[in-house]
Design a protein around this motif. Sequence first.
Motif, PDB file in Angstrom:
ATOM      1  N   ALA A 199      15.661  12.534 -11.763  1.00 44.90           N
ATOM      2  CA  ALA A 199      17.074  11.678 -10.871  1.00 44.90           C
ATOM      3  C   ALA A 199      17.883  11.286 -12.203  1.00 44.90           C
ATOM      4  CB  ALA A 199      16.229  10.441 -10.271  1.00 44.90           C
ATOM      5  N   LEU A 200      19.142  11.612 -11.743  1.00 43.15           N
ATOM      6  CA  LEU A 200      20.277  10.886 -12.500  1.00 43.15           C
ATOM      7  C   LEU A 200      20.693   9.516 -11.746  1.00 43.15           C
ATOM      8  CD1 LEU A 200      22.472  11.273 -14.601  1.00 43.15           C
ATOM      9  CD2 LEU A 200      23.764  12.083 -12.973  1.00 43.15           C
ATOM     10  N   THR A 201      20.563   8.366 -12.531  1.00 41.06           N
ATOM     11  CA  THR A 201      20.541   7.076 -11.566  1.00 41.06           C
ATOM     12  C   THR A 201      22.062   7.010 -11.665  1.00 41.06           C
ATOM     13  OG1 THR A 201      20.157   6.006 -13.580  1.00 41.06           O
ATOM     14  CG2 THR A 201      18.190   6.216 -12.268  1.00 41.06           C
ATOM     15  N   LYS A 202      22.402   5.832 -10.991  1.00 40.13           N
ATOM     16  CA  LYS A 202      23.772   5.481 -10.819  1.00 40.13           C
ATOM     17  C   LYS A 202      24.247   4.834 -12.245  1.00 40.13           C
ATOM     18  CE  LYS A 202      24.146   5.157  -5.752  1.00 40.13           C
ATOM     19  NZ  LYS A 202      23.494   4.389  -4.740  1.00 40.13           N
ATOM     20  N   THR A 203      23.388   4.410 -12.978  1.00 41.35           N
ATOM     21  CA  THR A 203      23.560   4.077 -14.191  1.00 41.35           C
ATOM     22  C   THR A 203      23.626   5.089 -15.201  1.00 41.35           C
ATOM     23  OG1 THR A 203      21.304   3.232 -14.322  1.00 41.35           O
ATOM     24  CG2 THR A 203      23.075   1.533 -14.008  1.00 41.35           C
ATOM     25  N   LYS A 204      23.480   6.448 -14.820  1.00 38.80           N
ATOM     26  CA  LYS A 204      23.510   7.558 -15.499  1.00 38.80           C
ATOM     27  C   LYS A 204      22.297   7.871 -16.550  1.00 38.80           C
ATOM     28  CE  LYS A 204      27.869   8.720 -14.519  1.00 38.80           C
ATOM     29  NZ  LYS A 204      27.770   9.449 -13.129  1.00 38.80           N
ATOM     30  N   GLN A 205      21.191   7.298 -16.127  1.00 36.23           N
ATOM     31  CA  GLN A 205      19.839   7.480 -16.755  1.00 36.23           C
ATOM     32  C   GLN A 205      19.187   8.800 -16.085  1.00 36.23           C
ATOM     33  OE1 GLN A 205      18.502   3.509 -16.272  1.00 36.23           O
ATOM     34  NE2 GLN A 205      17.528   3.590 -18.170  1.00 36.23           N
ATOM     35  N   LEU A 206      18.633   9.478 -16.877  1.00 33.52           N
ATOM     36  CA  LEU A 206      17.640  10.587 -16.394  1.00 33.52           C
ATOM     37  C   LEU A 206      16.280  10.183 -16.063  1.00 33.52           C
ATOM     38  CD1 LEU A 206      19.217  13.847 -18.086  1.00 33.52           C
ATOM     39  CD2 LEU A 206      19.218  13.006 -15.842  1.00 33.52           C
ATOM     40  N   ILE A 207      15.764  10.324 -15.175  1.00 33.74           N
ATOM     41  CA  ILE A 207      14.377   9.499 -14.941  1.00 33.74           C
ATOM     42  C   ILE A 207      13.691  10.530 -14.166  1.00 33.74           C
ATOM     43  CG2 ILE A 207      13.103   7.723 -14.070  1.00 33.74           C
ATOM     44  CD1 ILE A 207      15.191   5.731 -14.812  1.00 33.74           C
ATOM     45  N   ALA A 208      12.234  10.703 -14.655  1.00 31.78           N
ATOM     46  CA  ALA A 208      11.505  11.771 -13.758  1.00 31.78           C
ATOM     47  C   ALA A 208      10.878  10.996 -12.644  1.00 31.78           C
ATOM     48  CB  ALA A 208      10.164  12.115 -14.626  1.00 31.78           C
ATOM     49  N   ALA A 209      11.284  11.364 -11.335  1.00 26.93           N
ATOM     50  CA  ALA A 209      11.021  10.636 -10.292  1.00 26.93           C
ATOM     51  C   ALA A 209       9.766  11.061  -9.818  1.00 26.93           C
ATOM     52  CB  ALA A 209      12.072  10.613  -9.173  1.00 26.93           C
ATOM     53  N   ASP A 210       9.306  12.355 -10.072  1.00 23.32           N
ATOM     54  CA  ASP A 210       7.925  12.958  -9.626  1.00 23.32           C
ATOM     55  C   ASP A 210       7.394  13.759 -10.603  1.00 23.32           C
ATOM     56  OD1 ASP A 210       5.961  13.713  -7.882  1.00 23.32           O
ATOM     57  OD2 ASP A 210       7.033  15.155  -6.629  1.00 23.32           O
ATOM     58  N   ALA A 211       6.157  14.084 -10.618  1.00 28.09           N
ATOM     59  CA  ALA A 211       5.369  14.929 -11.768  1.00 28.09           C
ATOM     60  C   ALA A 211       4.498  15.955 -10.831  1.00 28.09           C
ATOM     61  CB  ALA A 211       4.794  14.265 -12.656  1.00 28.09           C
ATOM     62  N   VAL A 212       4.627  17.136 -11.288  1.00 26.86           N
ATOM     63  CA  VAL A 212       3.441  18.002 -10.841  1.00 26.86           C
ATOM     64  C   VAL A 212       3.100  18.877 -12.002  1.00 26.86           C
ATOM     65  CG1 VAL A 212       3.101  20.061  -9.552  1.00 26.86           C
ATOM     66  CG2 VAL A 212       4.595  18.324  -8.690  1.00 26.86           C
ATOM     67  N   VAL A 213       1.969  18.646 -12.239  1.00 24.85           N
ATOM     68  CA  VAL A 213       1.358  19.316 -13.861  1.00 24.85           C
ATOM     69  C   VAL A 213      -0.001  20.176 -13.472  1.00 24.85           C
ATOM     70  CG1 VAL A 213       0.726  18.804 -15.876  1.00 24.85           C
ATOM     71  CG2 VAL A 213       2.341  17.570 -15.049  1.00 24.85           C
ATOM     72  N   VAL A 214       0.055  21.231 -14.193  1.00 24.76           N
ATOM     73  CA  VAL A 214      -1.206  22.099 -13.754  1.00 24.76           C
ATOM     74  C   VAL A 214      -1.540  22.357 -15.256  1.00 24.76           C
ATOM     75  CG1 VAL A 214      -2.483  24.139 -12.967  1.00 24.76           C
ATOM     76  CG2 VAL A 214      -0.441  22.848 -11.486  1.00 24.76           C
ATOM     77  N   LEU A 215      -2.845  21.958 -15.590  1.00 28.01           N
ATOM     78  CA  LEU A 215      -3.297  22.237 -17.026  1.00 28.01           C
ATOM     79  C   LEU A 215      -4.171  23.330 -17.035  1.00 28.01           C
ATOM     80  CD1 LEU A 215      -4.326  18.980 -18.241  1.00 28.01           C
ATOM     81  CD2 LEU A 215      -2.039  19.807 -18.471  1.00 28.01           C
ATOM     82  N   ASP A 216      -4.038  24.178 -18.166  1.00 27.05           N
ATOM     83  CA  ASP A 216      -4.918  25.493 -18.005  1.00 27.05           C
ATOM     84  C   ASP A 216      -6.397  24.877 -18.550  1.00 27.05           C
ATOM     85  OD1 ASP A 216      -6.314  27.808 -19.007  1.00 27.05           O
ATOM     86  OD2 ASP A 216      -4.704  28.566 -20.160  1.00 27.05           O
ATOM     87  N   ASP A 217      -7.546  25.000 -17.725  1.00 26.09           N
ATOM     88  CA  ASP A 217      -8.832  24.613 -17.713  1.00 26.09           C
ATOM     89  C   ASP A 217      -9.378  25.202 -19.022  1.00 26.09           C
ATOM     90  OD1 ASP A 217      -8.544  23.275 -15.421  1.00 26.09           O
ATOM     91  OD2 ASP A 217      -9.583  24.726 -14.222  1.00 26.09           O
ATOM     92  N   ALA A 218      -9.043  26.608 -19.335  1.00 26.04           N
ATOM     93  CA  ALA A 218      -9.555  27.280 -20.572  1.00 26.04           C
ATOM     94  C   ALA A 218      -9.392  26.290 -22.015  1.00 26.04           C
ATOM     95  CB  ALA A 218      -9.031  28.712 -20.699  1.00 26.04           C
ATOM     96  N   ALA A 219      -8.291  25.441 -21.865  1.00 24.52           N
ATOM     97  CA  ALA A 219      -7.909  24.765 -23.134  1.00 24.52           C
ATOM     98  C   ALA A 219      -8.398  23.434 -22.942  1.00 24.52           C
ATOM     99  CB  ALA A 219      -6.399  24.765 -23.189  1.00 24.52           C
ATOM    100  N   GLN A 220      -9.314  23.055 -22.169  1.00 21.50           N
ATOM    101  CA  GLN A 220      -9.906  21.788 -22.021  1.00 21.50           C
ATOM    102  C   GLN A 220     -10.192  20.901 -23.235  1.00 21.50           C
ATOM    103  OE1 GLN A 220     -12.225  21.234 -18.492  1.00 21.50           O
ATOM    104  NE2 GLN A 220     -12.162  19.298 -18.635  1.00 21.50           N
ATOM    105  N   TYR A 221     -10.813  21.761 -23.926  1.00 26.06           N
ATOM    106  CA  TYR A 221     -11.676  21.328 -25.334  1.00 26.06           C
ATOM    107  C   TYR A 221     -10.260  20.852 -26.171  1.00 26.06           C
ATOM    108  CZ  TYR A 221      -9.837  25.299 -27.903  1.00 26.06           C
ATOM    109  OH  TYR A 221      -9.240  26.419 -28.318  1.00 26.06           O
ATOM    110  N   ARG A 222      -9.080  21.187 -26.073  1.00 27.51           N
ATOM    111  CA  ARG A 222      -7.707  20.682 -26.656  1.00 27.51           C
ATOM    112  C   ARG A 222      -7.095  19.304 -26.319  1.00 27.51           C
ATOM    113  NH1 ARG A 222      -5.508  26.362 -29.001  1.00 27.51           N
ATOM    114  NH2 ARG A 222      -4.531  26.380 -27.068  1.00 27.51           N
TER     115      ARG A 222
END
Length: 422
Positions: A199-222
């Motif tokens: 989101a670009l807010t009316k006060t011109k800030q960039l804010i993440a209004a949502d998040a979708v993240v998929v991690l690679d399970d093979a790297a779980q130990y890290r």
Amino acid sequence: MKLYEFEGKEIFKEAGIAVPASVAVTEKEQMHLFATLFTPFFKQHPEVVVKAQTLAGGRGKAGGIAFCQKLTEATVAAERFLGKQLLNETVTKLLIEEKLAIAEEYYLGIMFSQEQRCPVLIISKQGGMDIEEVGVKTPELIVRESINYLQGVDDHFLDTVLKKAGFTQQQTALKGVIKKLYAAFIAYDMKMVEINPLALTKTKQLIAADAVVVLDDAAQYRWKKSFPDRVGVGRELTEREREAHKIDEQDHRGVAGRTYIDLDGDIGILASGGGASITCVDALLSYGGKPANYTEYSGNPPEEKVEQLTRVVLSKPGLWGLWIIGGTANFTRIDETMKGILNALEDELPEFPIVVRRGGPGEKEAFALLEAAKQEHKLDIHYFDDTTPMTVSAKILVDLVNAYKKKQENKKGRNAVDKRFV
Ligand code: GDP
Ligand code: MN
């Protein structure tokens, strides 16, 4: 592993990407403390967004996002969401955020491309809930650019991409967000990350209004954070699922319970794994059978491992049948593994029909054991070797289960009549 929005935003925050101020409800039990816990938050943020946490996206359109004024409205929305079925999931968690005054909604994503074997940056000025439609109707508004691992996302690369996407303002700030997002993408071994909307807010800030993240399970130990286990789309592991996985983790001989999924039907399934097992489940479904659970054992696991797994399968309440299904094994001892299954069955002594279709080393001995159990313990076992197609055994089981259900119903009926005359 797919993360919930609130988990994704924790990573963003740590990476230095701005996210809305928020509080989370992670258990229904917290609801009676709602007012006590969140009054200070609502003093600061009188307008909020209550967001149901689901692993599937599209909550806005599915009714999983509520804009609320004051604590009372938010409490009503929270109570409405918790426990609700939304996008094939039961909502158990909520994120309550300050409502942003949004001027523009951008789309920003990084996905690992299997084809190009590198991350691809995806960006659009036309973000928001209709991004799919934008992709179909005006695909030129979504810019995709492969990222060179060695170069990363440097200023030159980003200037070109942003220009292509038509950004004329906020470029320095946008470049900053992309750089931070890419750093998090690498640090967490992400398969994909998506901010929609950024989101670009009316006060011109960039804010993440949502998040979708998929991690690679093979790297779980890290991973620098740990997240509760979850299966497929939609929920965390059940107690039984955890137990089955433990059986496999604690004994490296063969495989038993690495795959175990609780389902909502009434037929327990012990399968030999592989594509054939999935075809078998499809066959079962097509004949009207409903799996209560699904698990696999293969690679010649020892008797005790299979016994423990069978106990987990049988512990599921409401079973009306059991299916032990597999092709012709190459080196899994059919007699040894069957002993494990029978040990559990002879303890539990279920009355429902049990269909076994199996072949491989020691099958004759295994069938002899099954016959003995049938005679001695009056178990309703029906066994077949590899001359009976696997999918045919699905039909046999479904017919047996239906007949058994009918018999039980009649019995109940008779009992009711009997009682009147006693
Ligand atoms: P999704 O539908 O599952 O992707 O859920 P989102 O978190 O993206 O929310 C859906 C939509 O709600 C967004 O596209 C925004 O338009 C809107 N939205 C979400 N948070 C806010 C907010 O804080 N302020 C405003 N004004 N709109 C929001
Ligand atoms: Mn979204």
